[in-house]
Write a protein that holds these residues in place. Structure first.
Motif, PDB file in Angstrom:
ATOM      1  N   ASN A 220       0.824  -1.212   0.000  1.00  0.00           N
ATOM      2  CA  ASN A 220       0.000   0.000   0.000  1.00  0.00           C
ATOM      3  C   ASN A 220       0.855   1.257   0.000  1.00  0.00           C
ATOM      4  OD1 ASN A 220      -2.378  -1.470   0.043  1.00  0.00           O
ATOM      5  ND2 ASN A 220      -2.416  -1.603   2.268  1.00  0.00           N
ATOM      6  N   LEU A 221       1.958   1.226   0.751  1.00  0.00           N
ATOM      7  CA  LEU A 221       2.871   2.375   0.743  1.00  0.00           C
ATOM      8  C   LEU A 221       3.479   2.596  -0.644  1.00  0.00           C
ATOM      9  CD1 LEU A 221       4.711   1.874   4.150  1.00  0.00           C
ATOM     10  CD2 LEU A 221       2.958   3.558   3.625  1.00  0.00           C
ATOM     11  N   VAL A 222       3.809   1.492  -1.294  1.00  0.00           N
ATOM     12  CA  VAL A 222       4.360   1.610  -2.654  1.00  0.00           C
ATOM     13  C   VAL A 222       3.328   2.226  -3.594  1.00  0.00           C
ATOM     14  CG1 VAL A 222       5.171   0.280  -4.637  1.00  0.00           C
ATOM     15  CG2 VAL A 222       5.990  -0.280  -2.355  1.00  0.00           C
ATOM     16  N   LYS A 223       2.060   1.802  -3.480  1.00  0.00           N
ATOM     17  CA  LYS A 223       1.007   2.352  -4.342  1.00  0.00           C
ATOM     18  C   LYS A 223       0.814   3.848  -4.087  1.00  0.00           C
ATOM     19  CE  LYS A 223      -3.763   1.570  -5.813  1.00  0.00           C
ATOM     20  NZ  LYS A 223      -4.091   2.980  -5.786  1.00  0.00           N
ATOM     21  N   LYS A 224       0.833   4.243  -2.807  1.00  0.00           N
ATOM     22  CA  LYS A 224       0.678   5.666  -2.494  1.00  0.00           C
ATOM     23  C   LYS A 224       1.852   6.485  -3.023  1.00  0.00           C
ATOM     24  CE  LYS A 224      -2.205   5.032   1.624  1.00  0.00           C
ATOM     25  NZ  LYS A 224      -2.307   5.205   3.076  1.00  0.00           N
ATOM     26  N   ALA A 225       3.043   5.903  -2.909  1.00  0.00           N
ATOM     27  CA  ALA A 225       4.208   6.601  -3.441  1.00  0.00           C
ATOM     28  C   ALA A 225       4.100   6.780  -4.946  1.00  0.00           C
ATOM     29  CB  ALA A 225       5.486   5.840  -3.074  1.00  0.00           C
ATOM     30  N   ARG A 276      -2.453  13.288   0.601  1.00  0.00           N
ATOM     31  CA  ARG A 276      -1.906  11.941   0.464  1.00  0.00           C
ATOM     32  C   ARG A 276      -0.604  11.776   1.238  1.00  0.00           C
ATOM     33  NH1 ARG A 276      -3.404   9.089  -5.193  1.00  0.00           N
ATOM     34  NH2 ARG A 276      -5.519   9.910  -5.421  1.00  0.00           N
ATOM     35  N   ILE A 277       0.172  12.834   1.291  1.00  0.00           N
ATOM     36  CA  ILE A 277       1.419  12.774   2.094  1.00  0.00           C
ATOM     37  C   ILE A 277       1.066  12.594   3.570  1.00  0.00           C
ATOM     38  CG2 ILE A 277       3.388  14.142   2.909  1.00  0.00           C
ATOM     39  CD1 ILE A 277       3.573  15.315   0.100  1.00  0.00           C
ATOM     40  N   ASP A 278       0.032  13.298   4.042  1.00  0.00           N
ATOM     41  CA  ASP A 278      -0.381  13.145   5.438  1.00  0.00           C
ATOM     42  C   ASP A 278      -0.859  11.731   5.713  1.00  0.00           C
ATOM     43  OD1 ASP A 278       0.253  15.765   5.948  1.00  0.00           O
ATOM     44  OD2 ASP A 278      -1.798  16.533   5.575  1.00  0.00           O
ATOM     45  N   LEU A 279      -1.574  11.128   4.753  1.00  0.00           N
ATOM     46  CA  LEU A 279      -2.022   9.751   4.937  1.00  0.00           C
ATOM     47  C   LEU A 279      -0.859   8.771   5.016  1.00  0.00           C
ATOM     48  CD1 LEU A 279      -5.093   9.590   2.515  1.00  0.00           C
ATOM     49  CD2 LEU A 279      -5.130   9.586   5.015  1.00  0.00           C
ATOM     50  N   MET A 280       0.195   9.027   4.248  1.00  0.00           N
ATOM     51  CA  MET A 280       1.352   8.154   4.264  1.00  0.00           C
ATOM     52  C   MET A 280       2.115   8.265   5.564  1.00  0.00           C
ATOM     53  SD  MET A 280       2.755   8.669   0.400  1.00  0.00           S
ATOM     54  CE  MET A 280       4.178   7.669   0.722  1.00  0.00           C
ATOM     55  N   ARG A 281       2.053   9.392   6.222  1.00  0.00           N
ATOM     56  CA  ARG A 281       2.802   9.561   7.481  1.00  0.00           C
ATOM     57  C   ARG A 281       2.071   9.015   8.699  1.00  0.00           C
ATOM     58  NH1 ARG A 281       5.049  15.754   6.727  1.00  0.00           N
ATOM     59  NH2 ARG A 281       6.593  15.289   5.122  1.00  0.00           N
ATOM     60  N   LEU A 282       0.779   8.659   8.515  1.00  0.00           N
ATOM     61  CA  LEU A 282       0.021   8.129   9.660  1.00  0.00           C
ATOM     62  C   LEU A 282       0.544   6.761  10.062  1.00  0.00           C
ATOM     63  CD1 LEU A 282      -3.603   9.134   8.645  1.00  0.00           C
ATOM     64  CD2 LEU A 282      -2.105  10.217  10.329  1.00  0.00           C
TER      65      LEU A 282
END
Length: 282
Positions: A220-225, A276-282
């Motif tokens: 999921n992190l890869v997809k968000k990136a 989206r950056i904020d979601l990745m940092r959660l």
């Protein structure tokens, strides 16, 4: 190959093997040279196999180091540091890293671990089969050696067999030691495979119990990136187009309207990227 060429090769091999020490005396007949020539070929084949294994391990070490640098760079770009993880997360990460190192997997996915465990089990089975075959071969060689020694006592080639006795004994000791090491290694690997399988099952159960958020998983992190990178790529031509509108005369009303629309679009994309950056940092 005639006997003279074999003798020269065998003599050179013995000189190299004893490293300047005195080579034991032996009869220079065709039977003795053939036996020593076969031993020489077997010894050189073992040396080549060992060298290939060393080169393979060195290549794997380079690949693992390169993969480690790549993953570290990915973590730095995502702003994921060990200090940001909980104590339980750090322990789980360390356990997975140790397990991946022992099983020699390229990533931490379930399929890779399961395939590695299956490969380990197959290797244990092959090792056990090889141990059984080596025991049988050792028994056969021991029996043949005794028969040859008994017949040699009544032959004129007693000196040749006296030379071979220490070599056969040394070979028997080495093969027995190697067989014991492989048996211990097979038992150790089998125990470890069972322990790691149980540990992986417990970790999966713990993840289900704590209801871990799937958004922090690797895929999921890869997809968000990737989504973030796509947004950044979409911003580039818009910013360039906006810059072109800045160069227009200020008294053109249509240009102002277009610029206002582009600015609004840029603000929306930037807000989406920030979200989206904020979601990745959660």
């Amino acid at each position: 190959m005639d006997i003279n060429m074999k003798y020269r090769e065998v003599q050179g091999w013995l000189d190299q093997l004893f490293a300047g020490s005195r080579v034991p005396e032996y009869e220079h007949n065709e039977q003795t040279i053939d036996i020593l020539y076969q031993l020489m070929q077997r010894n050189r084949a073992c040396d080549r196999d060992t060298q290939l294994l060393i080169q393979d391990l060195q290549q794997k070490a380079k690949e693992y180091a390169s993969e480690g640098h790549r993953l570290a760079a990915v973590l730095r770009r995502l702003n994921l540091k060990p200090a940001s993880l909980s104590q339980s997360g750090i322990m789980s990460l360390r356990t997975l890293a140790n397990l991946a190192y022992l099983l020699r997997v390229r990533d931490a996915s379930d399929s890779s671990f399961l395939l590695a465990l299956q490969t380990l089990k197959d290797e244990i089975d092959r090792t056990q089969e090889a141990v059984i075959k080596e025991k049988q071969l050792l028994d056969q060689l021991t029996l043949k050696s005794k028969m040859h020694m008994l017949s040699a006592l009544h032959s004129k080639n007693m000196a040749l067999y006296l030379l071979r006795i220490p070599m056969l004994e040394q070979q028997s000791v080495e093969e027995k030691s190697q067989m014991e090491k492989r048996t211990k290694a097979a038992s150790f690997l089998q125990t470890k495979a069972h322990e790691y399988g149980t540990h992986i099952a417990k970790l999966k159960e713990n993840l289900k119990k704590v209801e871990a958020d799937s958004s922090i998983f690797h895929e999921n992190l890869v997809k968000k990136a990737q989504d973030l990178q796509k947004l950044q790529e979409q911003l580039k031509p818009m910013k360039q187009k906006l810059q072109n509108y800045h160069d227009l005369p200020p008294d053109i009303s249509q240009a102002k309207v277009k610029v206002a629309e582009l600015r609004q679009r840029v603000r929306e994309l930037e807000a989406e990227m920030a979200r989206r950056i904020d979601l990745m940092r959660l």
